[in-house]
Design an enzyme around this catalytic site. Sequence first.
Site, PDB file in Angstrom:
ATOM      1  N   ALA A   3     -11.194  -9.885  -2.167  1.00  0.00           N
ATOM      2  CA  ALA A   3     -10.210  -8.886  -2.604  1.00  0.00           C
ATOM      3  C   ALA A   3     -10.781  -7.478  -2.463  1.00  0.00           C
ATOM      4  O   ALA A   3     -10.102  -6.561  -1.972  1.00  0.00           O
ATOM      5  CB  ALA A   3      -9.796  -9.150  -4.047  1.00  0.00           C
ATOM      6  N   TYR A   4     -12.021  -7.289  -2.883  1.00  0.00           N
ATOM      7  CA  TYR A   4     -12.674  -5.987  -2.748  1.00  0.00           C
ATOM      8  C   TYR A   4     -12.771  -5.599  -1.272  1.00  0.00           C
ATOM      9  O   TYR A   4     -12.448  -4.459  -0.895  1.00  0.00           O
ATOM     10  CB  TYR A   4     -14.061  -6.051  -3.369  1.00  0.00           C
TER      11      TYR A   4
END
Length: 235
Positions: A152-153
């Site tokens: 996600a990052y």
Amino acid sequence: MTETLEGRHIVVTGGTGALGGAVVGRLLEQGAICHVPNAHAAAPQHFPFTTHDNVKLAHNVDLSDPAKVEAFYSQVPTLWGSIHLAGGFAMAPVEKIESASFAEMMDTNARTAFLCSRAAIRSMLASDTAGRIVNVTARAGLDPRRGAGMVAYTASKAAVAAMTVAMAEELKAQGILVNAVAPSTLDTPANRADMPDADFTKWVSLEAAAEAIAYLASPANQAMSGTLVPLYGRA
């Protein structure tokens, strides 16, 4: 055009953080006036520039709220530069990432960079200022193979990188230069506490990162736009 920042107004989101403090300090050394939005009701105690004459703190500014972002930028006189350091980090195996967690990373990193860039561009176009925008992506955002365990990052930082290049291309005719830096691990107290056994000498110092960001935001930068600058140190 003068090649100094003397008297120029620059927004620094995330300016009260570890990297933010180093960037604000470097800009102040060059005579800039720094406008720092803060999500809380007061600046953190560790922020060293709370009473500095050339630091304008604004509290309770939610950078994911379009209305609050626009209101904040509207009170900055003749905006020259906008530096977007605000963001977040999260790790988790991909099978354990919840939809809400993915959305939070996109909001914290990509959405805030977009909203602040858009507000800055609107201000610069209204005042006919050929200013500077600097975003912060990450090494994993440029090389997703390094994003294992932090999908996600990595996706959010890849979005920041893509937006930076697209905005730079779109704004060429207006003379607004848009760039981003892509740090690997920064040498911060928090990172040292989280990774006490790491070789800190291989990390990127806050001073080195701040110097690169300050240059990209300065009028001395006459030609770099759409550039994603790797700040990898010795890692």
